[in-house]
Design a protein around this motif. Structure first.
Motif, PDB file in Angstrom:
ATOM      1  N   GLN A  10       0.834  -1.199   0.000  1.00 37.30           N
ATOM      2  CA  GLN A  10       0.000   0.000   0.000  1.00 37.30           C
ATOM      3  C   GLN A  10       0.869   1.250   0.000  1.00 37.30           C
ATOM      4  OE1 GLN A  10      -3.272   0.109  -0.206  1.00 37.30           O
ATOM      5  NE2 GLN A  10      -3.871  -2.007   0.200  1.00 37.30           N
ATOM      6  N   ALA A  11       0.593   2.169  -0.904  1.00 37.86           N
ATOM      7  CA  ALA A  11       1.312   3.442  -0.952  1.00 37.86           C
ATOM      8  C   ALA A  11       0.593   4.466  -0.087  1.00 37.86           C
ATOM      9  CB  ALA A  11       1.405   3.941  -2.387  1.00 37.86           C
ATOM     10  N   PRO A  12       1.324   5.321   0.640  1.00 40.18           N
ATOM     11  CA  PRO A  12       0.668   6.350   1.442  1.00 40.18           C
ATOM     12  C   PRO A  12       0.028   7.405   0.548  1.00 40.18           C
ATOM     13  CG  PRO A  12       3.047   6.659   1.457  1.00 40.18           C
ATOM     14  CD  PRO A  12       2.786   5.350   0.771  1.00 40.18           C
ATOM     15  N   PRO A  13      -1.079   7.991   0.974  1.00 38.45           N
ATOM     16  CA  PRO A  13      -1.777   8.974   0.130  1.00 38.45           C
ATOM     17  C   PRO A  13      -0.901  10.126  -0.333  1.00 38.45           C
ATOM     18  CG  PRO A  13      -3.188   8.299   1.952  1.00 38.45           C
ATOM     19  CD  PRO A  13      -1.842   7.688   2.205  1.00 38.45           C
ATOM     20  N   GLU A  14       0.064  10.531   0.481  1.00 39.71           N
ATOM     21  CA  GLU A  14       0.909  11.656   0.075  1.00 39.71           C
ATOM     22  C   GLU A  14       1.803  11.331  -1.117  1.00 39.71           C
ATOM     23  OE1 GLU A  14       2.846   9.767   3.791  1.00 39.71           O
ATOM     24  OE2 GLU A  14       0.813  10.247   3.059  1.00 39.71           O
ATOM     25  N   SER A  15       1.925  10.045  -1.449  1.00 40.28           N
ATOM     26  CA  SER A  15       2.744   9.659  -2.603  1.00 40.28           C
ATOM     27  C   SER A  15       1.916   9.450  -3.872  1.00 40.28           C
ATOM     28  CB  SER A  15       3.515   8.373  -2.295  1.00 40.28           C
ATOM     29  OG  SER A  15       2.650   7.244  -2.284  1.00 40.28           O
ATOM     30  N   TYR A  16       0.597   9.601  -3.796  1.00 42.06           N
ATOM     31  CA  TYR A  16      -0.245   9.388  -4.965  1.00 42.06           C
ATOM     32  C   TYR A  16       0.155  10.341  -6.091  1.00 42.06           C
ATOM     33  CZ  TYR A  16      -3.585   6.750  -2.029  1.00 42.06           C
ATOM     34  OH  TYR A  16      -4.185   5.829  -1.200  1.00 42.06           O
ATOM     35  N   GLY A  17      -0.008   9.883  -7.319  1.00 41.72           N
ATOM     36  CA  GLY A  17       0.291  10.706  -8.475  1.00 41.72           C
ATOM     37  C   GLY A  17      -0.861  11.624  -8.837  1.00 41.72           C
ATOM     38  N   LEU A  18      -0.609  12.495  -9.809  1.00 39.24           N
ATOM     39  CA  LEU A  18      -1.610  13.429 -10.309  1.00 39.24           C
ATOM     40  C   LEU A  18      -2.127  12.954 -11.664  1.00 39.24           C
ATOM     41  CD1 LEU A  18      -0.220  17.007  -9.545  1.00 39.24           C
ATOM     42  CD2 LEU A  18      -2.312  15.988  -8.628  1.00 39.24           C
ATOM     43  N   LEU A  19      -3.453  12.985 -11.820  1.00 36.00           N
ATOM     44  CA  LEU A  19      -4.094  12.616 -13.071  1.00 36.00           C
ATOM     45  C   LEU A  19      -4.938  13.786 -13.548  1.00 36.00           C
ATOM     46  CD1 LEU A  19      -5.032  10.554 -15.244  1.00 36.00           C
ATOM     47  CD2 LEU A  19      -6.821   9.836 -13.623  1.00 36.00           C
ATOM     48  N   GLY A  20      -4.719  14.222 -14.785  1.00 37.74           N
ATOM     49  CA  GLY A  20      -5.533  15.295 -15.325  1.00 37.74           C
ATOM     50  C   GLY A  20      -4.769  16.192 -16.263  1.00 37.74           C
ATOM     51  N   THR A  21      -5.143  17.471 -16.260  1.00 35.10           N
ATOM     52  CA  THR A  21      -4.538  18.490 -17.116  1.00 35.10           C
ATOM     53  C   THR A  21      -4.096  19.661 -16.239  1.00 35.10           C
ATOM     54  OG1 THR A  21      -6.673  19.546 -17.486  1.00 35.10           O
ATOM     55  CG2 THR A  21      -6.026  17.823 -19.043  1.00 35.10           C
ATOM     56  N   PRO A  22      -3.363  20.655 -16.793  1.00 31.67           N
ATOM     57  CA  PRO A  22      -2.911  21.766 -15.945  1.00 31.67           C
ATOM     58  C   PRO A  22      -4.036  22.502 -15.230  1.00 31.67           C
ATOM     59  CG  PRO A  22      -1.703  21.749 -18.008  1.00 31.67           C
ATOM     60  CD  PRO A  22      -2.771  20.714 -18.137  1.00 31.67           C
ATOM     61  N   ASP A  23      -5.217  22.561 -15.800  1.00 32.78           N
ATOM     62  CA  ASP A  23      -6.298  23.321 -15.174  1.00 32.78           C
ATOM     63  C   ASP A  23      -7.254  22.452 -14.358  1.00 32.78           C
ATOM     64  OD1 ASP A  23      -7.207  22.067 -17.437  1.00 32.78           O
ATOM     65  OD2 ASP A  23      -8.574  23.672 -18.028  1.00 32.78           O
TER      66      ASP A  23
END
Length: 353
Positions: free
Chosen positions: A277-290
């Motif tokens: 299990q990865a800690p929430p603070e290490s989660y990546g970002l999904l999306g666009t700049p805005d």
């Protein structure tokens, strides 16, 4: 009855990865460990008191019928000779990466495995990194749209050369970071997007006293237009993102390394609650700049590799990693060496050559 495993080698690969994973998977028994090092022999006896300790691989071949699987995690130059002996003795093999020092040697091993009717299964455990599992899920679900570029980094800050065969310039040792870390990055790119059609590479020796490649960039052009850009380095004073995947509609970026290796080094095993299990603070970002959000990281699960091995040996399921994928990876590594030497884009050798 569990499959009886003989583990050949008890350095970092054997002690940190294979032994605890084998011991954690139902259907497998760590029956014997082969090591001639007195300190390592004592460690095996302490951690695995029911496991036999053998001083030579010859002891494995002499006890025909007492083992159901051989796992080879010896130095790279010994991979093919030990695997060939296992096959001729009638034993299937799990083989650490890289499976061979050359693609030709790997193909000869595949031919012998076919004749003997036994699998050779490459240990590409980082297909079960949590962050890679997340990338695979997002790509497969179309969450990014069509993928345009896959960026992957495996970087370290190790400015001092550590003596050993992994730093060797002898081709038989398959030393250097391209064979070591590059084997993982190239395998992940192939698993996602298929065998590349073209390869470009920049390979350097940066550290004083180093003899083998310690800083590398490899670019792959896959069928369908996806580009993979892969960085591997022992000289990165600041680490870049582990993955940055750019799609037509969105991107996914994540930093840091999967935590399973550190957990194994600290003596934890997949049998414990919360494994991978990865800690929430290490989660990546999904999306666009805005518009972007934190994307939960899928659990890492190195144990699933060996669970797949059990299914292969018990029920004839396809192996968790195909030997042809490892051969394709070696074709890419050899293409990268040619590209860097000639400063040009090259094609990997075609399958079957």
């Amino acid at each position: 009855m569990s499959l009886r495993v003989a583990l050949i080698g008890y350095g970092t690969g054997g002690a940190v990865f294979h032994a605890p994973l084998i011991s954690s998977v139902p259907g497998l028994e760590l029956s014997a460990v082969v090591t001639g090092n007195p300190g390592r022999r004592a460690d095996v006896r302490d951690r695995y008191p029911d496991t036999r300790v053998l001083d030579s691989p010859d002891r494995v071949w002499e006890t025909n019928g007492e083992f159901d699987l051989v796992v080879v995690t010896a130095p790279n130059r010994m991979h093919v000779p030990l695997a060939r002996t296992a096959l001729t003795t009638g034993l299937p093999v799990v083989l650490d990466k890289p499976v061979a020092a050359t693609a030709a040697d790997a193909r000869s091993l595949a031919a012998l495995a076919a004749v003997r009717g036994l699998p050779v299964i490459p240990f590409h455990n980082r297909r079960w990194d949590g962050d890679f599992q997340t990338v695979r899920r997002l790509v497969g679900a179309g969450a990014l749209g069509g993928v345009q570029r896959f960026e992957s980094r495996f970087e370290r800050w190790r400015p001092q050369v550590k003596p050993g065969w992994k730093e060797s310039s002898d081709p038989r040792d398959a030393g250097g970071i391209l064979y070591d870390l590059g084997s993982h990055l190239i395998d992940q790119a192939i698993a996602l997007f298929g065998r590349p059609e073209r390869v470009y590479a920049e390979l350097d020796i940066r550290r004083p006293g180093a003899e083998s490649v310690d800083d590398a960039f490899v670019a792959l052009a896959h069928p369908g237009g996806v580009r993979s850009h892969l960085w591997m380095s022992a000289t990165a004073a600041r680490l870049g993102p582990r993955f940055r995947v750019l799609g037509e509609r969105a991107a996914y970026t994540v930093h840091g390394m999967d935590g399973q290796e550190d957990a194994l080094r600290d003596g934890h095993t997949p049998e414990e609650d919360g494994w991978g299990q990865a800690p929430p603070e290490s989660y990546g970002l999904l999306g666009t700049p805005d518009k972007a959000h934190r994307e939960p990281t899928d659990p890492g699960s190195y144990q699933d590799f060996y669970a797949g091995v059990v299914r292969t040996l018990r029920g004839g399921s396809p192996p968790p990693v195909a030997l042809k994928d490892a051969i394709a990876g070696l074709d890419v590594i050899e293409a990268a060496l040619r590209s860097a030497a000639d400063n040009e884009v090259v094609e990997p050798h075609a399958p079957g050559r």
